[in-house]
Enzyme design. Sequence first.
Site, PDB file in Angstrom:
ATOM      1  N   LYS A   8      37.842  47.913  41.612  1.00  0.00           N
ATOM      2  CA  LYS A   8      37.196  46.775  42.275  1.00  0.00           C
ATOM      3  C   LYS A   8      37.654  46.597  43.725  1.00  0.00           C
ATOM      4  CE  LYS A   8      36.376  44.220  37.985  1.00  0.00           C
ATOM      5  NZ  LYS A   8      37.374  44.626  36.982  1.00  0.00           N
ATOM      6  N   SER A  14      40.631  48.570  36.686  1.00  0.00           N
ATOM      7  CA  SER A  14      40.081  47.563  37.605  1.00  0.00           C
ATOM      8  C   SER A  14      40.521  47.722  39.051  1.00  0.00           C
ATOM      9  CB  SER A  14      40.437  46.156  37.114  1.00  0.00           C
ATOM     10  OG  SER A  14      39.610  45.790  36.033  1.00  0.00           O
ATOM     11  N   SER A  72      39.332  39.248  38.567  1.00  0.00           N
ATOM     12  CA  SER A  72      38.949  40.624  38.247  1.00  0.00           C
ATOM     13  C   SER A  72      37.715  40.652  37.353  1.00  0.00           C
ATOM     14  CB  SER A  72      40.106  41.368  37.560  1.00  0.00           C
ATOM     15  OG  SER A  72      39.869  42.764  37.538  1.00  0.00           O
TER      16      SER A  72
END
Length: 380
Positions: A64, A61, A121
């Site tokens: 992101k 993640s 997230s």
Amino acid sequence: MFVRLIPVLFCLFIGLTPSSYAANSVPELPQLGASQYLLVDFLSGTELAAKDPDKRIEPASITKLMTAYVLYQELEKGNIKVEDRVLVSEKAWKMEGSRMFLEAGKKVPLERMINGLIIQSGNDAAVALSEHTSGSEENFVRKMNANAQRLDMTNTNFVNVTGWPNPRHYMSARDIVTLTRAVINEYPEHYKMYSQKEYSYNGIKQYNRNKLLWHDDTVDGVKTGHTESAGYCLLSSAQRGSMRLISVVLGAESDKTRSNYSQQLLEYGFRFYETHKLYDANSVLTEARVWKGTKPSVPTGIIEDFYVTIPKGNYSQLKGLMEINKSIDAPVKRGDVIGMAVIKDLDRIVLQKPLVAMDSVDTGGTWTNITDSVKKLFVE
């Protein structure tokens, strides 16, 4: 050819004084169990600790951060607005992993969705935002890769906006730091969101997975990541006084260890190093001789703020010198690199910055060309 100015003169020029004392030593960082890690000073870009920083890894993640970076660009261009209402597609709704629990077919304010992307997230938020901004996730990913190339992130390639595992989706620790510096530098107001500890949407409160936000009040970001194949990852940044550090820990064995390793890196950097600003951007440092031009010299300096990171207590031992090209022929354009400013801690090079022309010099007339051609023979 380069001409070297006497180091002592340059030391005096930048306000430093040479010293005969030995440089303070920095103890080695204890070995950390993560697959890769990197500790960098934000202002100078100096790397203070590293393990395989250029190895291509699955970023999970942490991806992101680039998703958000592209969104900030689109907001700045006016292509999207915080008041936009973003339609949640079936694809976004079906996303697995971390989510902000969006409902298919609903329209959600873009600002709320960005909050969910950063704090929770949310994979669902990432996909919905990419579709709203670029028509499809694939189109949005092209913008992510274009930015990676522009930022010289040479060990990065994206295939999705979430960090979902894919063999062709990778980053390196060094590239992650490069992107982090860009986000903080270019979008400081947006960066403040990364310090928020919790966020509620659809009646569900979720907490930022970066545990350091609770343990260290100097930490203000940045992003966690975890998949079974990537392990536990944590990108952190902390500021104490005027010094900011960025740490990346990849492939740790648990949430707890990634936080512990990150804290160790930050403490190590703040405990043993200090950062100083030597020059403001666009400072003129010296004059460089120009041959066959309308002017005999050009002011020379640096175009960016000049910071140096060194072991604590070594500031007075820094030496500086300038390496200037002595065969510069007109025309010279503002911004042309014509030398290097070099900072040394005793005999070790700490930092080098390009010296550039701060003005332009056009080509001179025939007589200047002839006389300078003769004079130049005696200095080469």
